[in-house]
Design an enzyme around this catalytic site. Structure first.
Site, PDB file in Angstrom:
ATOM      1  N   HIS A 131       8.397  -1.377  -5.552  1.00  0.00           N
ATOM      2  CA  HIS A 131       7.144  -0.650  -5.805  1.00  0.00           C
ATOM      3  C   HIS A 131       6.566  -1.017  -7.178  1.00  0.00           C
ATOM      4  CE1 HIS A 131       4.872   3.281  -4.647  1.00  0.00           C
ATOM      5  NE2 HIS A 131       4.062   2.413  -5.215  1.00  0.00           N
ATOM      6  N   ILE A 132       6.370  -2.308  -7.395  1.00  0.00           N
ATOM      7  CA  ILE A 132       5.897  -2.801  -8.700  1.00  0.00           C
ATOM      8  C   ILE A 132       4.492  -3.380  -8.627  1.00  0.00           C
ATOM      9  CG2 ILE A 132       8.218  -3.249  -9.595  1.00  0.00           C
ATOM     10  CD1 ILE A 132       7.707  -6.253  -8.876  1.00  0.00           C
TER      11      ILE A 132
ATOM     12  N   GLU B 287      12.027   6.149  -1.285  1.00  0.00           N
ATOM     13  CA  GLU B 287      12.323   5.299  -2.435  1.00  0.00           C
ATOM     14  C   GLU B 287      13.216   6.050  -3.418  1.00  0.00           C
ATOM     15  OE1 GLU B 287       8.538   4.158  -4.026  1.00  0.00           O
ATOM     16  OE2 GLU B 287       7.997   2.941  -2.284  1.00  0.00           O
TER      17      GLU B 287
ATOM     18  N   SER C 267       0.834  -1.207   0.000  1.00  0.00           N
ATOM     19  CA  SER C 267       0.000   0.000   0.000  1.00  0.00           C
ATOM     20  C   SER C 267       0.864   1.250   0.000  1.00  0.00           C
ATOM     21  CB  SER C 267      -0.955  -0.018   1.189  1.00  0.00           C
ATOM     22  OG  SER C 267      -0.253  -0.100   2.418  1.00  0.00           O
TER      23      SER C 267
ATOM     24  N   GLY D 163       1.531  -2.275  -9.092  1.00  0.00           N
ATOM     25  CA  GLY D 163       0.677  -1.959 -10.229  1.00  0.00           C
ATOM     26  C   GLY D 163       1.423  -1.919 -11.547  1.00  0.00           C
TER      27      GLY D 163
END
Length: 458
Positions: A336-337, A305, A275, A339
């Site tokens: 952070h993949i 990040e 999330s 989506g």
């Protein structure tokens, strides 16, 4: 009536089809016969310029180019100085998660009308400042829901089977065939924190694997399948074998899972966070894993990040606990993949690109996250003496009276107004106007004290 052999023989291999003439067949013809809407263009403005950063999908680029907008596309984010220089002249900007549109940046954006966040989150934008400057912000709340849900399902299975560790070992030449503390997910309980677009899809997928699903949400929401909502958070935590988070970044969700929450969980439970990076207290997670309270974790998002891809970027210089986290067993780390699939990015490009186009061309703000949601049906294509007035203003008494006095010399064909906090937004279509009238209307509205931003489309 009876069936004979010849009739049966004649029907062999025949395919049943619907009648060729039906109500549905006539829909395209009737739609084509309907009145077309007038294509509007801005008064007192040059060509629209769009700045797209962070490799926004080509579906959005095509949408903007088809509208005749000038598109400035960049695969990565921009350095602060370059962003400040670029944003001065553009009317629209499209970003993902790395570009930070702070109050300082937005104040340099003199022509900016709209921001598109080609992702779910909008925490990278100062929404309040944007609203105060009359800049609408749009996002994509559900286009990548399936992609995130599928990644979480994959991570649940991989954590249960320690797939990450076995893969790393075999890549380094170690053969370690084990079954200790490896489980099937069938019959286990999945706890979902946040039962929105992603959480509810995940619920359905998990049940198809034979998992029991419980969820916690601040709203009372209808369960899908046999999932069950649990009202008490501590009770909920103690029931889950796997716990996954799908909540926005807010002050209330910061460190939503920390030492007390890990203590309330089952011994040997698993944690998945796809999330926002601030909702899990990672130093507390590290300690919970070191003492064996938590058996595994999958983390896709982080408080800080890297702004670009490349080696030696995910280090203690970025987050001080990085080296401790990467040293733990049965931890799946992804950049952070959640989506990041071709299908999701294409759908996001279409969704946000269309929303920005509708706002630019029609003033339609439905779906904006920081703005009153206002829309009007299109003008008739044959109306040559009509204009659409878009008036963004401070939400104070008496403004509508002043505006309608300005418009009163013309026929107000339709009008809609709404407010969102301190910001109000009015759309009005007026007829019986010529070019001189448009200039006069624009100048009078521009002189009103409550004005934030004005556009006139004709």
């Amino acid at each position: 009536m009876s069936f004979n052999t010849s009739s049966l023989q004649n029907s062999l291999n025949a395919v049943s089809t619907s009648p060729t003439q039906s109500f549905m067949n006539s829909i395209p013809a009737r739609l084509n016969a309907a009145k077309q809407s007038k294509t509007l263009k801005p008064f007192s403005s040059g060509d629209y310029k769009v700045l797209l950063l962070e490799n926004v999908n080509e579906t959005a680029i095509k949408i903007f180019e088809d509208q005749g907008y000038q598109v400035d596309f960049h695969k990565g984010s921009l350095a602060s100085d370059e962003l400040l220089e670029k944003i001065k002249d553009v009317h629209a900007i499209g970003i993902r998660s790395k570009t930070k549109l702070t109050a300082e940046v937005l104040k340099h954006a003199k022509n900016l009308k709209v921001i598109g966040c080609f992702c779910i989150g909008t925490n990278q934008v100062d929404l309040q400042t944007a609203a105060e400057l009359g800049i609408a912000v749009f996002n994509s709340p559900f286009s990548n829901s399936r992609s995130v849900a599928e990644l979480v399902i994959a991570e649940i299975i991989c954590l249960a089977r320690q797939v990450g560790d076995r893969s790393i070992e075999l890549h380094t030449g170690t053969w370690n065939k084990v079954s200790a503390r490896c489980w099937e997910v069938r019959g286990k309980t999945l706890g979902i924190i946040g039962y929105g677009h992603i959480g509810s899809q995940l619920s359905v997928l998990a049940e198809s694997l034979g998992m029991h699903v419980i969820y916690y949400d601040i709203l009372t929401l209808m369960a899908l399948g046999t999932a069950k909502q649990i009202q008490n958070f501590d009770e909920f935590l103690g029931m889950a074998d796997f716990l996954t988070l799908h909540v926005p970044e807010t002050p209330e969700t910061k460190n939503l899972l920390s030492a007390p929450q890990f203590a309330a969980m089952k011994d040997g439970a698993y944690v998945i966070n796809a999330s926002r990076g601030t909702v899990v207290d990672i130093p507390a997670l590290v300690q919970a894993m070191k003492v064996g309270k938590i058996a595994g974790a999958a983390i896709d998002v982080y408080p800080f990040e890297p702004k670009m891809n490349g080696p030696d970027l995910f280090t203690d210089d970025l987050n001080v606990w990085t080296s401790e986290l990467v040293s733990l067993p049965n931890v799946i780390l992804t950049p952070h993949i959640g989506g990041s699939t071709e299908e999701a990015q294409s759908a996001i490009g279409i969704e946000v690109g269309t929303a920005l186009t509708k706002y630019i061309n029609e003033g339609n703000s439905v779906g904006s996250v920081n703005f009153p949601e206002v829309s009007l049906r299109g003008m008739d294509i044959n109306q040559q003496d009509a204009v659409r007035v878009l008036y963004i203003h401070r939400n104070i008494p008496g403004v509508l009276k002043i505006v309608n006095n300005i418009l009163s010399n013309h026929n107000i064909e339709k009008q809609f107004s709404d407010s969102h906090g301190d910001i109000a937004y009015l759309i009005a279509d007026i007829s019986n106007v010529n070019f001189k009238d448009i200039q006069s209307i624009y100048d009078q509205l521009d002189a009103t004290d409550a004005r934030i931003k004005i556009r006139v489309l004709y």
